[in-house]
Design a protein around this motif. Structure first.
Motif, mmCIF file in Angstrom:
data_model
loop_
_atom_site.group_PDB
_atom_site.id
_atom_site.type_symbol
_atom_site.label_atom_id
_atom_site.label_comp_id
_atom_site.label_asym_id
_atom_site.label_seq_id
_atom_site.Cartn_x
_atom_site.Cartn_y
_atom_site.Cartn_z
ATOM 1 N N GLY A 28 82.328 19.685 58.054
ATOM 2 C CA GLY A 28 81.310 19.388 57.053
ATOM 3 C C GLY A 28 80.098 20.271 57.260
ATOM 4 O O GLY A 28 80.142 21.255 58.014
ATOM 5 N N ASP A 29 79.013 19.898 56.599
ATOM 6 C CA ASP A 29 77.794 20.709 56.677
ATOM 7 C C ASP A 29 77.081 20.552 58.015
ATOM 8 O O ASP A 29 76.384 21.463 58.458
ATOM 9 C CB ASP A 29 76.834 20.333 55.541
ATOM 10 N N ARG A 30 77.230 19.387 58.666
ATOM 11 C CA ARG A 30 76.577 19.170 59.957
ATOM 12 C C ARG A 30 77.379 19.881 61.036
ATOM 13 O O ARG A 30 78.553 19.574 61.231
ATOM 14 C CB ARG A 30 76.487 17.677 60.273
ATOM 15 N N GLN A 31 76.755 20.811 61.712
ATOM 16 C CA GLN A 31 77.493 21.597 62.701
ATOM 17 C C GLN A 31 76.806 21.545 64.065
ATOM 18 O O GLN A 31 75.751 22.139 64.273
ATOM 19 C CB GLN A 31 77.637 23.046 62.226
ATOM 20 N N VAL A 32 77.438 20.807 64.967
ATOM 21 C CA VAL A 32 76.974 20.701 66.349
ATOM 22 C C VAL A 32 78.114 21.168 67.239
ATOM 23 O O VAL A 32 79.204 20.605 67.203
ATOM 24 C CB VAL A 32 76.583 19.253 66.701
ATOM 25 N N ARG A 33 77.880 22.195 68.035
ATOM 26 C CA ARG A 33 78.962 22.726 68.860
ATOM 27 C C ARG A 33 78.680 22.523 70.343
ATOM 28 O O ARG A 33 77.525 22.413 70.765
ATOM 29 C CB ARG A 33 79.216 24.204 68.559
ATOM 30 N N ILE A 36 86.010 8.905 62.944
ATOM 31 C CA ILE A 36 86.893 9.670 62.062
ATOM 32 C C ILE A 36 86.306 9.763 60.657
ATOM 33 O O ILE A 36 86.315 10.826 60.026
ATOM 34 C CB ILE A 36 88.300 9.038 62.040
ATOM 35 N N ALA A 37 85.757 8.646 60.174
ATOM 36 C CA ALA A 37 85.115 8.667 58.858
ATOM 37 C C ALA A 37 83.903 9.578 58.863
ATOM 38 O O ALA A 37 83.648 10.309 57.896
ATOM 39 C CB ALA A 37 84.720 7.246 58.463
ATOM 40 N N ASP A 38 83.146 9.555 59.958
ATOM 41 C CA ASP A 38 81.957 10.400 60.067
ATOM 42 C C ASP A 38 82.329 11.881 60.033
ATOM 43 O O ASP A 38 81.569 12.709 59.519
ATOM 44 C CB ASP A 38 81.211 10.071 61.368
ATOM 45 N N ALA A 39 83.509 12.207 60.552
ATOM 46 C CA ALA A 39 83.981 13.585 60.547
ATOM 47 C C ALA A 39 84.587 13.981 59.206
ATOM 48 O O ALA A 39 84.928 15.153 58.997
ATOM 49 C CB ALA A 39 85.017 13.786 61.653
ATOM 50 N N GLY A 40 84.742 12.999 58.308
ATOM 51 C CA GLY A 40 85.336 13.287 57.016
ATOM 52 C C GLY A 40 86.828 13.522 57.089
ATOM 53 O O GLY A 40 87.404 14.244 56.271
ATOM 54 N N LEU A 41 87.479 12.895 58.074
ATOM 55 C CA LEU A 41 88.900 13.096 58.299
ATOM 56 C C LEU A 41 89.689 11.822 58.014
ATOM 57 O O LEU A 41 89.112 10.735 57.854
ATOM 58 C CB LEU A 41 89.151 13.528 59.752
ATOM 59 N N LYS A 42 91.014 11.958 57.985
ATOM 60 C CA LYS A 42 91.919 10.827 57.905
ATOM 61 C C LYS A 42 92.555 10.621 59.283
ATOM 62 O O LYS A 42 92.634 11.558 60.078
ATOM 63 C CB LYS A 42 93.016 11.093 56.874
ATOM 64 N N ARG A 43 93.021 9.423 59.523
ATOM 65 C CA ARG A 43 93.678 9.154 60.809
ATOM 66 C C ARG A 43 94.838 10.121 61.052
ATOM 67 O O ARG A 43 95.074 10.559 62.183
ATOM 68 C CB ARG A 43 94.207 7.715 60.857
ATOM 69 N N SER A 44 95.550 10.447 59.996
ATOM 70 C CA SER A 44 96.723 11.308 60.130
ATOM 71 C C SER A 44 96.367 12.721 60.562
ATOM 72 O O SER A 44 97.229 13.478 61.018
ATOM 73 C CB SER A 44 97.485 11.363 58.803
ATOM 74 N N GLU A 45 95.089 13.101 60.446
ATOM 75 C CA GLU A 45 94.663 14.444 60.836
ATOM 76 C C GLU A 45 94.311 14.538 62.315
ATOM 77 O O GLU A 45 94.102 15.633 62.830
ATOM 78 C CB GLU A 45 93.466 14.877 59.978
ATOM 79 N N ILE A 46 94.245 13.400 62.996
ATOM 80 C CA ILE A 46 93.974 13.381 64.431
ATOM 81 C C ILE A 46 95.258 13.727 65.171
ATOM 82 O O ILE A 46 96.249 12.988 65.102
ATOM 83 C CB ILE A 46 93.452 11.996 64.882
ATOM 84 N N ASP A 47 95.268 14.877 65.856
ATOM 85 C CA ASP A 47 96.488 15.275 66.569
ATOM 86 C C ASP A 47 96.338 15.241 68.084
ATOM 87 O O ASP A 47 97.254 15.590 68.821
ATOM 88 C CB ASP A 47 96.962 16.655 66.110
ATOM 89 N N GLY A 48 95.186 14.795 68.559
ATOM 90 C CA GLY A 48 94.981 14.628 69.989
ATOM 91 C C GLY A 48 94.147 13.389 70.248
ATOM 92 O O GLY A 48 93.272 13.043 69.440
ATOM 93 N N ILE A 49 94.418 12.692 71.339
ATOM 94 C CA ILE A 49 93.625 11.512 71.672
ATOM 95 C C ILE A 49 93.363 11.459 73.173
ATOM 96 O O ILE A 49 94.270 11.704 73.986
ATOM 97 C CB ILE A 49 94.309 10.208 71.202
#
Length: 378
Positions: free
Chosen positions: A222-227, A32-45
């Motif tokens: 972020g700037d790193r884009q892997v799809r 989650i940190a690597d994605a630059g997100l907060k835990r609260s932004e995770i809406d699926g697990i």
């Protein structure tokens, strides 16, 4: 469309005092940190399974433990293919608009939290309850049968199989998180303790503690884009007594469908992440996927084709055979390493070009297969 926006990986080996939920949490926090997100932004697990801590609602148990309240939660079980199967499901979920950021996580304290006998017994249950399990085979025994037949049909030798163990150990030496850091030779593999002939101790992956995770998002964060460019599955059998001919196993089916979905060919691939629970698994899958001709994968290993600086770098973290295997998180480490390579963050393991990666997972006894192509957009 979906993007792998973050990845997280613990070291593999012994994590005394850490539960499966703890190890999953460590990896999830990193992703989650690597994605630059907060835990609260995770809406699926999505999470896999744990043989140490089995639970009929593991996904929501983990969500509670981790402190999130997702709108979508699901646990997946297809053996060693689970990590990539979850990633594929996350890809479809975000592409369909069901969720925006899906956390995919797996981990277990299989080494310190479960006895060897309990682990062997739990894994042996992939066998048919009447026709196989009652006769006492273990997972290595099932793969030993496959190896014997494959060696007979394609002229592969025990020395050939040993080459894959040596290569994975060589790669693990450069990763600080790997379970094993002692170099080995073909002679060492050949002299190691018989487990289920022709497979010997060093032909088999270890039991490990560890965790791995990734975040699959609808848009880049972020700037790193892997799809995720394309993926597919195949499920030909569950039990080895019902398996099709070696030339008709699921990897060939899933890779053909994945190539079609991605619009790519094997010649487009620059980095390979292939499941390697045993040396025979890796040898067969490389050939099934078209990364080597029948019976020729070992020769490519000897020629340096799969080295970090080779034409097709393979499992540069050391794979299951040497980085380690903690159940669902085992194959997910392959995905983490692929992402690091694709984003230029693999440090001393960095390959020249990882713009297109092929990932493949195998569950059961070559029963369930997931093939996936990742592409670096920028």
């Amino acid at each position: 469309m979906s993007f792998v926006t973050g990845v997280g990986l613990t070291s593999y080996g012994k994590h005394e005092g850490s539960s499966s939920l703890d190890l999953m949490s460590m990896a999830a926090e990193l992703a989650i940190a690597d994605a630059g997100l907060k835990r609260s932004e995770i809406d699926g697990i999505l999470c896999g399974y744990s043989t140490v801590s089995p639970h009929i609602m593991l996904a929501t148990v983990f969500a509670e433990h981790f402190g999130i309240r997702p709108a979508y939660a699901h646990a997946v079980q297809v053996g060693g293919a689970t990590g990539l199967a979850m990633t594929m499901l996350a890809h479809h979920l975000v592409d369909a608009g069901v969720a925006r950021h899906v956390l995919v996580v797996g981990g277990e304290n299989r080494l310190t939290g479960q006895s060897r006998d309990a682990s062997i017994q739990a894994l042996a249950q992939v066998g048919h309850p009447e026709y196989e399990v009652t006769l006492g085979p273990t997972i290595p025994a099932y793969y030993g049968l496959v190896a014997t037949r494959y060696m007979h049909e394609y002229g592969v030798t025990e020395g050939d199989l040993a080459e894959f163990a040596v290569l994975m150990r060589k790669h693990a030496l450069t990763h600080p998180g790997a379970q094993f850091h002692e170099p080995i030779t073909v002679a060492d593999v050949m002299a190691s303790k018989p487990v289920a002939l022709p497979l010997k101790l060093l032909d088999c992956c270890p039991v490990s503690d560890g965790g791995a995770a990734c975040v699959i998002s609808r848009e880049p964060t972020g700037d790193r884009q892997v799809r995720v460019r394309g993926c597919a599955q195949a499920h030909t059998h569950q039990h080895i007594t019902a398996a099709p001919a070696l030339s008709e196993l699921g990897a060939e089916i899933s890779i053909a469908k994945a190539k079609q979905a991605a619009g790519l060919a094997i010649s487009d691939v620059r980095y390979a992440a292939v499941y390697d629970s045993f040396t025979i698994t890796l040898a067969m899958l490389l050939e099934d996927l078209g990364l080597a001709g029948r019976g020729e994968a070992a020769a490519r290993v000897r020629a340096g084709y799969f080295n970090t600086d080779g034409e097709m770098p393979l499992n540069t973290h050391g794979g299951l055979l040497s980085y380690g295997h903690c159940g669902v998180g085992g194959a997910m480490a392959h995905l983490v390493e692929a992402h690091l390579q694709m984003t230029g963050r693999a440090e001393n393991r960095q390959v020249r070009d990882a713009s297109v990666a092929l990932l493949h997972g195998d569950g059961g006894v070559l029963s369930s297969h997931v093939s996936m192509f990742l592409e670096r957009v920028r």
